[in-house]
Design an enzyme around this catalytic site. Structure first.
Site, PDB file in Angstrom:
ATOM      1  N   LYS B  78       0.568  -1.066   0.040  1.00 45.72           N
ATOM      2  CA  LYS B  78       0.226  -0.366   0.095  1.00 45.72           C
ATOM      3  C   LYS B  78       0.955   1.149  -0.234  1.00 45.72           C
ATOM      4  CE  LYS B  78      -4.210   1.505   2.965  1.00 45.72           C
ATOM      5  NZ  LYS B  78      -5.128   1.830   3.605  1.00 45.72           N
ATOM      6  N   SER B 153      -9.702   1.470   2.666  1.00 50.75           N
ATOM      7  CA  SER B 153      -8.770   2.313   2.206  1.00 50.75           C
ATOM      8  C   SER B 153      -7.619   1.515   1.009  1.00 50.75           C
ATOM      9  CB  SER B 153      -7.970   3.609   2.810  1.00 50.75           C
ATOM     10  OG  SER B 153      -7.463   2.812   3.768  1.00 50.75           O
ATOM     11  N   SER B 177      -9.946  -0.582   7.466  1.00 50.74           N
ATOM     12  CA  SER B 177      -9.244  -0.611   5.437  1.00 50.74           C
ATOM     13  C   SER B 177      -8.665  -1.583   5.386  1.00 50.74           C
ATOM     14  CB  SER B 177      -8.277   1.226   6.041  1.00 50.74           C
ATOM     15  OG  SER B 177      -8.534   2.079   5.381  1.00 50.74           O
TER      16      SER B 177
END
Lengths: 88, 478, 477
Positions: B78, B153, B177
């Protein structure tokens, strides 16, 4: 409740124009409304754990001064720069 | 089946028996990633040095030198986890050109295990969002149906794993997330106990809630990734000394699964409800015992979560002022003007919204009625979980009340916030939790079930999830 | 109107640890800009602080020295504000639960004892430095970021600038004694903010103003005097004091408004989530207490009572740990009058130290040699001026007292037989002066001593030869 958006924006160092201010004020009121019926609890006890302290030994940083200044858009004489400011 | 669709265990066997090379595997993954990039938008940056890293992994594999389960395995990361020399943007204009001069601890661990960083995945700006649509690089599409969100996210990581654009991936989880996008994309997403994985190098959103989580197409893959990155780190004093084991043969016999009634009936869509009930029946059928548990304050958790996470974010994101790194405005008059312009140009709306809220709840005269009460509520939730785990081993619930978020139907942001009801409590209480595929909606969208464990019982979460996976859960990506 | 002032101080002290407070960068002064920084003290995204154990221990020692309660569980908080010298836009400090609380110190001002309450002592990180070049920009040097500080906050217990100054001098002296700071004022290792209020005698305490940017003790004194005068004038004109933060400009000697109630900072304190509880066990706290040496106040009283030093001598010696150590060693050796040792420490040695900025260990003087010198002078082996010359060399180069006396040929002859013969010779050769003396011209003796010195090439001990000549003249009468 009235929220002083301009004051909050000043604290947060954000530039909020009037339209945005109105929108954010509305949203914040909505949010404040969402959180306003929080139970009346006052327990300040801290959940965090005890931590281990670092031994006081100096070490040479892996990154060079140049590596660390590299991400700045503007530098001068190996310093970071901001618009000229008086002492606070 | 292409290499990029295989599990870590299979790939590891192939790699050590030289049935494929790390380089071939990487090529396969990269080709897949690039072929779906325009449709799904999983990645922000591909790692230009990945192929060199794969060659190095091949040398290690050939020599049998320091080979781990992840040697030669491509991992997507990420884009809020610092990678030395590789752009780390947080999907924000603020950090569009930021190149960290150091590696996060988890990245150091992955590199020394011989894993290959395939690239940096798309996300919500500074991880604030639940549809991966607040970043500057555009939204992440769901591999099952690209008109729907991959969740957020960590949407890029989840979609990449689901679609074979990565074998496994790292995400971050502050309020769900990792778990929510895992649920939307039909993969496994694990959020460890607070303190189990070092946060050093994870660009902070809300420090007391942030974790680095692991995503995989099955429980074992997610575990293998977690197993490499977990452990105490002297650079993060909030980490704990504890090693986790994983015994995948463990059956579900006698596992007590707690069902929290207070939140179970709250606004869950019918389809999600159906999937979860089926799954609970599967657990029961295979020896687990279902017990009711009481978590009376958990329904208020979202409030405490938004106050605490925004408060911490307002402080954590104050450092972005255009001086040392990040976006710097071109023209300004005074110092304050310089700060305001740099920050306002660099941050998107969702980030500003949260900074404003966080600043407000900490400000003089309001801190007592908002921030301090939220902390007190958090402490209460913490204690309620402690009590609940006196009479159960695992607490089961949905991950998200709906099966998906459509890009076409705009949602009130407060409604979106309230939908985090199932995931935020475990963040507030520091508990490990996993999202595991448990069925599909009528339109074919994956649904995940969440299993929450007691603090530092991360192993038990994996074991229970593994048991469930054997009998009922399966990767249901496209 | 009879107006009284109330003064409180916030003293910031840089600790002399090896590394910074939250990272392993060297704790040093004076490197080239931004060459002593790392991702942590630069506040790069994703970095986390790690608290220095020694800094905590240092703070606890100061807490013991100032009779504080030590909190065995304390917390750190973020103080949020934007300024270019603060890379994270928050300073990690301690708000609700500091390491040390509720102490006091007794100080002496004009022989009067005053107790100053200590509200708290906490640890926090220093900020960077801003350089004002001629360009349009202000330059930021982050070398000082993360240098460990303690902040000592007093209660508003002082009434006059002189008391505040005495307090600061005492604090500096204690810091040197327990060895936790170099106290180099010119490097900014002690800085203070001053809170001043005035009120009419008998009325409640007035609204206070905070004075910032004070770089020396004397500037603090001037700032306080100015502020008391400014506030007194307002009160006398019937005005009201507003709560303000003011900046002291020592060059122009005035304070300037920085912030008032409307523009006051809102620091939005909250617990630092990246750090855990600072937990100190009783054993460690007690061990640190045991490491505290005898402190200057106690020492000073002991010097007065035990050795009969006067208050000013006792203060000068006791307030500096290395002078006190030298003096204590001399007292232990017991080779000479302790008063003459004290005299030389307060006199020549202090003068040298003040002039050069060195400390005693950087000079050549050793307690044993100082005692030898004092005793040699007492015995008449060296004259006063000779002793001065020897002491000068002992300070500058070190060495042995008697070797120096010999090398410089300063030894005086104290042999009674030699002196007696010399006296006889001088009396015989200076008949006129002898008669003058006997006729009541007392100062004629001085001339005779001078002649004796001349005849002996300066070797005769003047006090001894004087005594002998006198005796002989008295006998002749």
């Amino acid at each position: 409740m009235e929220i002083n958006i301009k004051h909050i924006a000043e604290l947060a160092m954000l530039e909020i124009n009037d339209d945005e201010a109105n929108m954010i004020a509305e949203e914040m009121l909505e949010m404040i409304d969402m959180v306003s019926d929080l139970p009346e609890l006052y327990d300040e006890s801290c959940m965090s754990c005890e931590m281990e302290l670092r031994e006081d030994k100096a070490a040479v940083c892996e990154q060079s001064s140049e590596d660390l200044l590299n991400n700045a858009v503007e530098t001068y004489k190996n310093c970071f720069t901001v618009p000229r400011t008086v002492e606070h | 089946m292409k290499l990029c669709d295989k599990s870590v265990t299979e790939l590891h066997d192939m790699l050590i028996n030289r049935k494929c090379s790390a380089k071939e595997l990487l090529t396969d993954v990269t080709e897949r990633a690039k072929s779906i990039q325009s449709a799904l938008n999983c990645y922000i940056t591909f790692n230009e040095k990945a192929s060199e890293e794969a060659e190095e992994a091949d040398r290690r594999l050939a020599a049998g030198d320091k080979v781990t389960m992840l040697t030669g395995i491509p991992v997507a990361v990420k884009d809020n986890i610092s990678t030395k020399g590789l752009k780390t943007t947080c999907a924000s204009r603020m950090l569009e050109n930021y190149i960290p001069p150091y590696d996060a601890t988890v990245i150091e661990k992955l590199k020394s295990a011989g894993a290959i960083i395939s690239g940096k995945t798309n996300m919500d700006e500074f991880a604030m969002g639940s549809a991966s649509d607040t970043g500057i690089f555009g939204a992440v599409g769901n591999p099952v149906e690209s008109g729907f969100s991959a969740g957020g996210s960590s949407g890029g990581s989840a979609a990449a794993v689901a679609s074979g654009a990565a074998v496994i991936a790292l995400g971050s989880d502050t309020g769900g997330s990792v778990r929510q996008p895992a649920s939307f994309c039909g993969v496994v997403g694990f959020c460890p106990s607070y303190g189990a994985v070092s946060r050093y190098g994870l660009i902070a959103f809300a420090s007391s809630l942030d974790r680095i989580g692991s995503l995989g197409r099955n429980v074992t893959d997610a575990f293998l990734l977690h197993n490499i990155i977990n452990g105490a780190d002297s650079k993060d004093v909030t980490t704990i000394r504890k090693n986790f084991s994983f015994n995948p043969s463990k059956s579900l016999n006698g596992v007590k699964i707690g069902i929290p009634n207070e939140i179970f009936n709250a606004f869950i869509s019918e389809e999600v409800s159906e999937c979860i009930n089926n799954s609970l029946n599967i657990l029961k059928k295979h020896g687990a015992q279902l017990v009711e548990v009481s978590l009376p304050s958990v329904k208020e958790a979202v409030k405490a979560y938004y106050i605490i996470s925004s408060a911490e974010a307002s402080s954590n994101l104050a450092r972005y002022d255009g001086v040392r790194y990040g976006h710097r405005c071109k023209v300004s008059s005074t110092l304050a003007d310089f700060y305001k312009k740099s920050r306002s140009e660099g941050f998107g709306l969702e980030v500003k919204r949260r900074i404003m809220l966080g600043t407000f709840v900490l400000s003089e005269g309001y801190s007592d009625s908002y921030y301090k009460r939220a902390v007190a509520l958090r402490n209460k939730i913490y204690q309620e979980y402690d009590n609940a785990f006196q009479c159960c081993d695992i607490i089961a619930s949905p991950v998200y009340p709906q099966t998906c978020i459509s890009f076409d139907e705009p949602q009130q942001f407060t409604d979106r916030y309230m939908s985090d009801i199932f995931t935020v409590p475990s963040n507030l209480a520091g508990l490990p939790a996993i999202s595991i595929p448990c069925g599909k909606s009528r339109s074919g969208m994956p649904v995940g079930m969440q299993l929450i464990g007691n603090r530092f019982e991360d192993s038990r979460v994996f074991e229970t999830a593994y048991g469930f996976e054997l009998y009922g859960g399966a990767f249901c990506g496209y | 109107m009879d107006i009284e002032a109330v003064i409180g101080l916030e003293v910031h002290v840089e600790l002399n640890t090896s590394s910074k407070l939250y990272c392993s960068c060297k704790n040093m002064f004076g490197a080239e800009p931004n060459t002593n920084i790392c991702p942590v003290c630069l506040g790069l995204p994703g970095t986390l602080p790690r608290l220095n154990k020694q800094a905590c221990y240092h703070a606890v020692k100061m807490g013991h020295a100032l009779n504080c309660r030590i909190n065995n569980r304390s917390r750190q908080d973020r103080k949020n504000y934007f300024y270019p010298d603060l890379p994270k836009a928050y300073q990690i400090s301690q708000a609700d639960i500091p390491l040390c609380e509720d102490g006091y110190i007794d100080i002496y001002v004009d022989d009067k004892e005053i107790r100053v309450g200590i509200e708290r002592i906490h640890i926090e990180e220093d900020a960077g430095k801003l350089l004002h070049d001629n360009s349009d920009s202000t330059l930021c040097d982050y070398n000082r970021c993360g240098v460990p500080l303690i902040e000592i906050v007093t209660r508003p217990d002082m009434k006059e600038p002189a008391e505040a100054r005495a307090f600061l001098e005492n604090i500096k002296s204690i810091l040197l004694y327990i060895g936790i700071s170099d106290c180099k004022m010119q490097e900014g290792s002690i800085r203070c903010d001053v809170n001043v209020s005035v009120h009419e005698k008998g009325s409640p305490i007035g609204t206070r103003c905070e004075l910032k940017n004070i770089n020396s003790f004397s500037a603090a004194l001037r700032g306080m005097e100015y502020e008391i005068k400014r506030q007194t004038e307002i009160i006398e004109k019937g005005g009201r004091i507003e709560r303000e933060t003011r900046r002291w400009d020592d060059k122009t000697g005035v304070s300037i408004l920085m912030r008032n109630k409307e523009t006051a900072q809102d620091y939005r304190f909250f617990p630092e989530p990246d750090l855990g509880i600072i937990a100190l066990d009783e054993k460690t706290i007690e061990k640190l207490k045991a490491e505290i040496p005898e402190l200057p106040n106690k020492k000073m009283i002991r010097y007065i009572n035990e050795y009969g030093l006067n208050a000013s001598e006792a203060f000068i010696i006791a307030s500096s740990p290395d002078k006190a150590a030298l003096f204590d060693e001399c007292a232990d050796l017991n080779m000479c009058s302790i008063h003459s040792a004290a005299n030389r420490i307060v006199g020549e040695i202090t003068r040298y130290i003040n002039d050069t900025g060195k400390n005693i260990s950087e000079t050549g003087i050793k307690a044993y040699e100082l005692c030898e010198l004092c005793s040699a002078h007492e015995k008449g082996i060296v004259s006063s001026s000779g002793a001065k010359a020897v002491l000068e060399e002992l300070i500058n180069q070190g060495g042995k007292t008697y070797e120096i006396i010999n090398r410089l040929g300063l030894e005086q002859n104290t042999d009674p037989e030699f002196l007696s013969k010399l006296a006889d010779k001088i009396i015989a050769e200076n008949e006129k002066s002898v008669i003058d003396y006997q006729n009541g011209k007392r100062n004629a003796i001085g001339y005779l001593i001078g002649q004796a010195m001349k005849a002996s090439n300066g070797k005769a001990a003047p006090s001894e030869i004087g005594k002998i000549i006198l005796n002989k003249l008295k006998k002749e009468n």
